[in-house]
Scaffold this motif. Structure first.
Motif, mmCIF file in Angstrom:
data_model
loop_
_atom_site.group_PDB
_atom_site.id
_atom_site.type_symbol
_atom_site.label_atom_id
_atom_site.label_comp_id
_atom_site.label_asym_id
_atom_site.label_seq_id
_atom_site.Cartn_x
_atom_site.Cartn_y
_atom_site.Cartn_z
ATOM 1 N N SER A 103 6.249 -6.091 -4.346
ATOM 2 C CA SER A 103 6.093 -5.125 -5.441
ATOM 3 C C SER A 103 4.628 -4.931 -5.788
ATOM 4 N N ALA A 104 3.850 -6.035 -5.805
ATOM 5 C CA ALA A 104 2.431 -5.942 -6.151
ATOM 6 C C ALA A 104 1.665 -5.124 -5.113
ATOM 7 N N PHE A 105 1.872 -5.464 -3.843
ATOM 8 C CA PHE A 105 1.150 -4.784 -2.767
ATOM 9 C C PHE A 105 1.541 -3.315 -2.675
ATOM 10 N N SER A 106 2.838 -3.028 -2.792
ATOM 11 C CA SER A 106 3.284 -1.636 -2.692
ATOM 12 C C SER A 106 2.877 -0.831 -3.918
ATOM 13 N N THR A 107 2.758 -1.484 -5.079
ATOM 14 C CA THR A 107 2.254 -0.798 -6.268
ATOM 15 C C THR A 107 0.846 -0.282 -6.026
ATOM 16 N N VAL A 108 0.000 -1.148 -5.493
ATOM 17 C CA VAL A 108 -1.388 -0.773 -5.242
ATOM 18 C C VAL A 108 -1.471 0.312 -4.165
ATOM 19 N N LEU A 109 -0.731 0.138 -3.069
ATOM 20 C CA LEU A 109 -0.760 1.144 -2.003
ATOM 21 C C LEU A 109 -0.265 2.492 -2.506
ATOM 22 N N ALA A 110 0.857 2.473 -3.249
ATOM 23 C CA ALA A 110 1.437 3.731 -3.734
ATOM 24 C C ALA A 110 0.534 4.414 -4.750
ATOM 25 N N CYS A 111 -0.199 3.624 -5.536
ATOM 26 C CA CYS A 111 -1.064 4.205 -6.558
ATOM 27 C C CYS A 111 -2.385 4.689 -5.975
ATOM 28 N N ILE A 112 -3.012 3.904 -5.106
ATOM 29 C CA ILE A 112 -4.310 4.305 -4.579
ATOM 30 C C ILE A 112 -4.178 5.469 -3.589
ATOM 31 N N ALA A 113 -2.993 5.591 -2.966
ATOM 32 C CA ALA A 113 -2.731 6.737 -2.087
ATOM 33 C C ALA A 113 -2.138 7.901 -2.844
ATOM 34 N N ASN A 114 -1.898 7.718 -4.163
ATOM 35 C CA ASN A 114 -1.289 8.753 -5.008
ATOM 36 C C ASN A 114 0.070 9.193 -4.477
ATOM 37 N N THR A 115 0.841 8.215 -3.995
ATOM 38 C CA THR A 115 2.169 8.505 -3.441
ATOM 39 C C THR A 115 3.255 8.413 -4.500
ATOM 40 N N GLY A 116 3.210 7.382 -5.341
ATOM 41 C CA GLY A 116 4.189 7.223 -6.414
ATOM 42 C C GLY A 116 5.111 6.053 -6.218
ATOM 43 N N PRO A 117 6.286 6.274 -5.624
ATOM 44 C CA PRO A 117 7.226 5.164 -5.441
ATOM 45 C C PRO A 117 6.742 4.155 -4.421
ATOM 46 N N GLY A 118 7.017 2.881 -4.695
ATOM 47 C CA GLY A 118 6.644 1.827 -3.759
ATOM 48 C C GLY A 118 7.874 1.146 -3.200
ATOM 49 N N LEU A 119 7.844 -0.172 -3.183
ATOM 50 C CA LEU A 119 8.960 -0.964 -2.676
ATOM 51 C C LEU A 119 9.258 -2.074 -3.677
ATOM 52 N N GLY A 120 10.357 -2.758 -3.472
ATOM 53 C CA GLY A 120 10.721 -3.850 -4.369
ATOM 54 C C GLY A 120 11.083 -3.349 -5.747
ATOM 55 N N GLU A 121 10.456 -3.917 -6.782
ATOM 56 C CA GLU A 121 10.770 -3.550 -8.164
ATOM 57 C C GLU A 121 10.303 -2.152 -8.525
ATOM 58 N N VAL A 122 9.446 -1.554 -7.720
ATOM 59 C CA VAL A 122 8.968 -0.189 -7.988
ATOM 60 C C VAL A 122 9.393 0.740 -6.858
#
Length: 490
Positions: free
Chosen positions: A429-448
């Motif tokens: 969740s932490a890693f996908s939060t950062v990837l989704a936010c810095i790439a301006n994608t939105g949804p990530g994985l896990g809890e987000v």
């Protein structure tokens, strides 16, 4: 110190005033929607407009004597301050209308809308006043082409300095390439295409079955590649193949460099799309990504028939690769870790100069070409082997900048992920939060993931996510250059 403020900060504050007036004008759109529907949100929007107007007028007239031509350092400072100020002032309607929501969630929501990230920290989007949903989606539309590009197009007071602002905000790697002799004309041309494209998208959505309000709302967040939705189920709320295919068409179109659209329009030919190496790579990524996902889902018999498999494969690939972030299915449940594949590709698939986020395709092409060229140089050390991407020879300066950008990008991702993980969030969740936010994608994985949102995220996760969205949208250098000693040196 005072001389530095007079030379750098005060001229920037003078130019920032009119930008707040533009924001006040934009707030009149949700105000008109509130008046039309007799909503109770009218006072809150009137107060927000008044605050923006007063602040803009105060900034402009209190610093009027420091008004001067804006240079490159002024440009970086104004771009950063204008985007940050836009988030602060745009959050006022949210703060007034959602008093029970903590400010870190409101700031995250506003940052997500304006940077076209599409991540939401709010629950019950369907129950929000229509005027507030209009404001959320309109912010995405304004952020898609860029608020500085809009200012350069409509505010002659920025004068010659507008060129420096355009360069500082524009994601096109070859910033010195001019579409028109005057930078203001270039900005107007880009916005004209953006508006025309938006009108076509709204008509297409309405034809596919949306009401006019929904068509306008989703147009705002489709052409801007934002993915912000007035519904908790995103565009999956409609469960319509026609609507999804309209979205795919306009998403792919918005993933191209808008300068390329201008060139194609001026030449009255679509050949421009087939002669541009980045555009071809963008289409290649969509086709290959769809084929890979379709093959994997078919092999695992995830859906009952090939039509459903193709539908979800094409839509999800187009949405994620373009950093739009619309969702119709929970792709985190797909086999073979397709969620990581989609999230990784969202980092670089869209073109520079598009409304999408991420590293951009041209930078990835330069890195790949440089790697291959280095291998060839080992075998032919005495030959001059220029680095070319398509017909363009890439200078050593641009190559060094691209590699520095990648290095800074990786550093921000890992440090931000580590900080979020330290708060007790699982690493996925932490890693996908950062990837989704810095790439301006939105949804990530896990809890987000795609069926969840950021409403349950802790304050640290939301503040770090907001920071990543901000630096990601401004492509890191425009923000981090402000923290160097050289920037503030006389």
């Amino acid at each position: 110190m005072l001389r530095t403020l007079q030379r750098l900060l005060f001229p920037v504050l003078n130019a920032l005033g009119p930008l707040l007036l533009i924001l006040a004008i934009a707030m009149m759109v949700p105000l008109l929607i509130a008046l039309r529907n007799h909503e109770t949100t009218i006072p809150e929007f009137l107060i927000s407009i008044a605050i923006c107007i007063c602040s803009g007028v105060l900034l402009f007239f209190s610093t009027k004597r420091y008004r001067s031509e804006l240079h490159i350092r002024n440009g970086f400072l104004l771009v950063t301050l204008s985007w940050f100020s836009a988030v602060l002032f745009s959050s006022i309607p949210f703060t007034l209308l959602l008093p029970d929501v903590s400010y870190h969630r409101i700031f995250f929501e506003t940052m997500s809308c304006l940077t076209t990230t599409g991540a939401t920290s709010l629950n019950g989007l369907d129950a929000l006043p229509l005027s507030l949903n209009y404001w959320r989606c309109l912010l995405s539309w304004l952020g898609g082409m860029g608020i500085i590009v809009l200012a350069v197009a409509v505010l002659p007071l920025l004068g010659v300095g507008g060129a420096q602002l355009f360069k500082a905000e524009n994601s096109n790697l070859f910033k010195d390439t001019k579409l028109t002799p005057r930078i203001a004309d270039t900005a107007k041309a880009l916005y004209s295409i953006y508006i025309l494209f938006s009108v076509c998208c709204a008509v297409a959505y309405h034809w596919a079955g949306m009401s006019w309000d929904d068509a306008v709302l989703f147009t705002f967040t489709t052409v801007s590649l934002s993915g912000i939705s007035p519904y908790d189920q995103s565009i999956g709320h409609f469960n319509s193949v026609a609507i999804e295919m309209v979205a795919v068409f306009f998403i792919v179109f918005s993933g191209f460099n808008f300068s390329l659209h201008f060139t194609a329009w001026r030449q009255r030919s679509i050949w421009a799309y087939f002669s541009d190496v980045e555009a071809k790579a963008w289409i290649f990524m969509i086709i290959c990504g769809t084929a890979v996902v379709f093959a994997g889902l078919t092999f695992n018999q995830f859906y009952p028939d090939w039509q459903t498999t193709l539908r979800h494969s094409l839509f999800t690939v187009a949405s994620l690769f373009s950093t739009t972030g619309y969702t119709t299915v929970d792709y985190s449940q797909w086999p073979m870790s397709f969620g990581y594949f989609l999230l990784f590709c969202s980092l670089f698939a869209s073109c520079s100069g598009s409304t999408g986020g991420g590293v951009k395709m041209i930078r990835m092409l330069i890195v790949i070409k440089k790697g291959l060229l280095s291998l060839e140089t080992l075998l032919r050390p005495r030959d001059y082997l220029p680095l070319r991407v398509g017909q363009i020879e890439i200078s050593d300066k641009i190559t060094s900048t691209v590699f520095a950008f990648f290095a800074l990008h990786v550093l921000v991702v890992f440090i931000s992920s580590f900080i979020i993980a330290m708060t007790g969030v699982d690493f996925t969740s932490a890693f996908s939060t950062v990837l989704a936010c810095i790439a301006n994608t939105g949804p990530g994985l896990g809890e987000v993931g795609p069926t969840a949102n950021y409403a349950s995220s802790n304050p640290v996760q939301l503040w770090i996510g907001s920071f990543c969205m901000f630096v990601g949208r401004l492509e890191l250098f425009s923000v981090f250059v402000l923290f160097t000693r050289t920037f503030w040196r006389n």
